[in-house]
Design an enzyme around this catalytic site. Structure first.
Site, PDB file in Angstrom:
ATOM      1  N   ASP A 190       0.865  -1.186   0.000  1.00 33.23           N
ATOM      2  CA  ASP A 190       0.000   0.000   0.000  1.00 33.23           C
ATOM      3  C   ASP A 190       0.892   1.223   0.000  1.00 33.23           C
ATOM      4  OD1 ASP A 190      -2.658   1.369   0.351  1.00 33.23           O
ATOM      5  OD2 ASP A 190      -1.640   2.068   2.161  1.00 33.23           O
ATOM      6  N   GLU A 274      -1.349  -1.426  -6.086  1.00 33.90           N
ATOM      7  CA  GLU A 274      -2.562  -0.791  -6.590  1.00 33.90           C
ATOM      8  C   GLU A 274      -2.244   0.078  -7.800  1.00 33.90           C
ATOM      9  OE1 GLU A 274      -6.059   0.332  -3.608  1.00 33.90           O
ATOM     10  OE2 GLU A 274      -4.129   1.067  -2.907  1.00 33.90           O
ATOM     11  N   CYS A 327     -12.778  -4.281   5.668  1.00 26.85           N
ATOM     12  CA  CYS A 327     -12.182  -4.975   6.804  1.00 26.85           C
ATOM     13  C   CYS A 327     -11.576  -6.281   6.319  1.00 26.85           C
ATOM     14  CB  CYS A 327     -13.231  -5.240   7.877  1.00 26.85           C
ATOM     15  SG  CYS A 327     -12.628  -6.284   9.238  1.00 26.85           S
ATOM     16  N   CYS A 330     -13.466  -9.511   8.243  1.00 26.71           N
ATOM     17  CA  CYS A 330     -14.830  -9.944   7.953  1.00 26.71           C
ATOM     18  C   CYS A 330     -15.343  -9.498   6.592  1.00 26.71           C
ATOM     19  CB  CYS A 330     -15.787  -9.463   9.044  1.00 26.71           C
ATOM     20  SG  CYS A 330     -16.044  -7.672   9.056  1.00 26.71           S
ATOM     21  N   CYS A 346     -13.737  -1.859  13.014  1.00 32.45           N
ATOM     22  CA  CYS A 346     -14.753  -2.442  12.142  1.00 32.45           C
ATOM     23  C   CYS A 346     -16.058  -2.622  12.921  1.00 32.45           C
ATOM     24  CB  CYS A 346     -14.270  -3.780  11.589  1.00 32.45           C
ATOM     25  SG  CYS A 346     -15.520  -4.658  10.610  1.00 32.45           S
ATOM     26  N   CYS A 349     -16.932  -6.788  13.074  1.00 35.22           N
ATOM     27  CA  CYS A 349     -16.245  -7.766  13.938  1.00 35.22           C
ATOM     28  C   CYS A 349     -15.487  -7.105  15.076  1.00 35.22           C
ATOM     29  CB  CYS A 349     -15.277  -8.607  13.092  1.00 35.22           C
ATOM     30  SG  CYS A 349     -13.958  -7.650  12.303  1.00 35.22           S
ATOM     31  N   ASP A 356      -3.342   1.657   6.750  1.00 29.51           N
ATOM     32  CA  ASP A 356      -2.429   1.248   5.682  1.00 29.51           C
ATOM     33  C   ASP A 356      -2.150  -0.250   5.703  1.00 29.51           C
ATOM     34  OD1 ASP A 356      -2.300   3.908   4.938  1.00 29.51           O
ATOM     35  OD2 ASP A 356      -0.533   4.317   6.176  1.00 29.51           O
TER      36      ASP A 356
END
Length: 425
Positions: A190, A274, A327, A330, A346, A349, A356
């Site tokens: 990332d 990415e 997340c 989950c 989150c 969960c 990052d």
């Protein structure tokens, strides 16, 4: 391990004599002149007649230009760099017509790169000495590193940068580039600003920010340049002074990125990044300078060709994949996650995420899914036989070892998998 015989360019500084410098400067000017004249001819033919001019026609034009009184100076330099400039223009038009690039622009004396490209017929390589056409003596090259043993240059590019430094780039066939031993390791990356890269392993690579270290000196150099009369001798000296600082910053940044990219490629069989919309992000005036100095595009380019060299796999995840908002535990996707929020909990969960690191984990999982499918994963609007929609979700879940049913340990919210779009680089 088999040799790939990759084409590699080795770049060196050299120090020309006065006669060599004058000859090269004349060549640079002629290369720029021929490029601009050919571009004007091709543009005029299209505007007036809707007719495309080929490389062969511009080559014939060049022969005619040399015979005219006003352009006879074109015959005083080597013809090869002039022909190469026409080939570069042809490549620029090919990129434009295939919608990969914008329409070619005219070369400026002050803003364009001063360079000339020589092929085999325009230089002599003997006893590790390089002699260009129209020159009687070899170039005084500072061999900072040796060329591969027995290497024979196929193309030589000579350039002069804004700081007044002369460089020669020698393209050779390097048999030393070999595929590395295969491994099971994979890494998701990332990219950011404060941390240049956050890895899926949890490691954060700080941004060295070389421009900040030289910030005060560079600002003083630009203030001095602004006080000089444009076009004067003192203006030229101040411009070179500022250019040398910028060149030093760029060299340090490039060296850092080379070491980082080499380490990532050598340590991992699969590298996932990415596809960041750098041009769009640069429109943010508050972050434009920081994004430009991070050089994400340059790092991606290095990863691409080094993975090809060393037998590694590079997967590029589409820019619309919600890596930061999803997340990793989950699969729940947050609707809003402001850029200033670096840690979040989150709602599904209760996991506390570092923004990052969570993004890097999701990038890696998506990359494993693409690698497992053996092809790009597209959204449901695609009708191809590749994995789409729910099947893409199941593939990604299997890659991370999570349940594949909605509502299981790895939740699948509405449109969560459909929002994922992948492409291989």
């Amino acid at each position: 391990m088999e040799a790939t015989h990759a084409k590699r360019a080795f770049k060196y500084r050299f120090y020309p004599t006065t006669e060599q410098a004058c000859e090269l400067l004349r060549t640079f000017g002629c290369v720029r002149k021929v490029y601009n004249m050919a571009l004007e001819a091709r543009s005029r033919a299209w505007m007036d007649e809707q007719r495309r001019i080929s490389y062969g026609e511009t080559s014939s034009m060049l022969t005619g230009w040399k015979k005219t009184e006003g352009l006879a100076f074109l015959a005083e330099v080597s013809s090869v760099p002039l022909q190469q400039s026409l080939r570069h223009l042809q490549a620029a038009f090919s990129g434009f017509f295939s919608k990969r690039a914008k329409y070619p622009r005219f070369k400026s004396r002050n803003k364009s790169r001063a360079a000339a490209e020589y092929t085999r017929s325009a230089f002599t390589w003997r006893n590790d000495q390089l002699t260009l056409a129209k020159m009687s003596a070899p170039l005084a090259i500072r061999w900072s590193r040796p060329l591969p043993e027995g290497a024979a240059p196929s193309t030589v590019t000579v350039s002069l940068d804004a700081a007044g430094r002369w460089f020669v780039s020698i393209l050779v066939d390097d048999p030393g580039v070999r595929a590395l031993p295969s491994s099971n390791s994979a890494i998701g990356i990332d990219l950011g600003i404060s941390s240049l890269a956050t890895l899926s392993t949890g490691e954060k690579i700080p941004n060295p920010a070389f421009h900040r270290r030289e910030g005060a000196r560079l600002a003083a150099a630009h203030r001095g340049l602004a006080r000089k009369e444009k076009g004067s001798r003192n203006y030229g000296k101040a411009r070179v002074k500022a250019a040398r600082i910028n060149a030093r910053i760029a060299s340090r940044r490039r060296d850092f990125l080379h070491k980082l990219s080499t380490r990532l490629v050598q340590e991992n069989q699969l590298v996932v990044i990415e596809d960041l919309p750098v041009r769009n992000l640069m429109s943010n005036r508050a972050l434009a300078a920081a994004i430009a100095n991070a050089s994400w595009a340059e790092l991606r380019t290095m990863l691409e060709y080094k993975c090809a060299w060393y037998g590694r796999e590079l997967v590029v995840i589409d820019r619309f994949f919600p890596s930061s908002k999803m997340c990793f535990e989950c699969g729940l996707i947050r609707r809003v996650l402001p850029l200033g929020v670096r840690r979040w909990v989150c709602e599904g969960c209760g996991t506390l995420h570092d923004r990052d690191h969570n993004a890097a984990e999701n990038i890696l999982a998506a990359g494993r899914a693409v690698s497992a499918c053996g092809a790009g994963v597209r959204p449901q609007r695609s009708s191809s036989g590749r994995a789409v929609g729910d099947e893409a979700g199941k593939t990604m879940a299997r890659a991370v070892g999570a349940p594949t049913t909605p509502g299981g340990g790895r939740r699948q919210t509405e449109n969560s998998w459909n929002a994922m779009v992948f492409s291989t680089g």
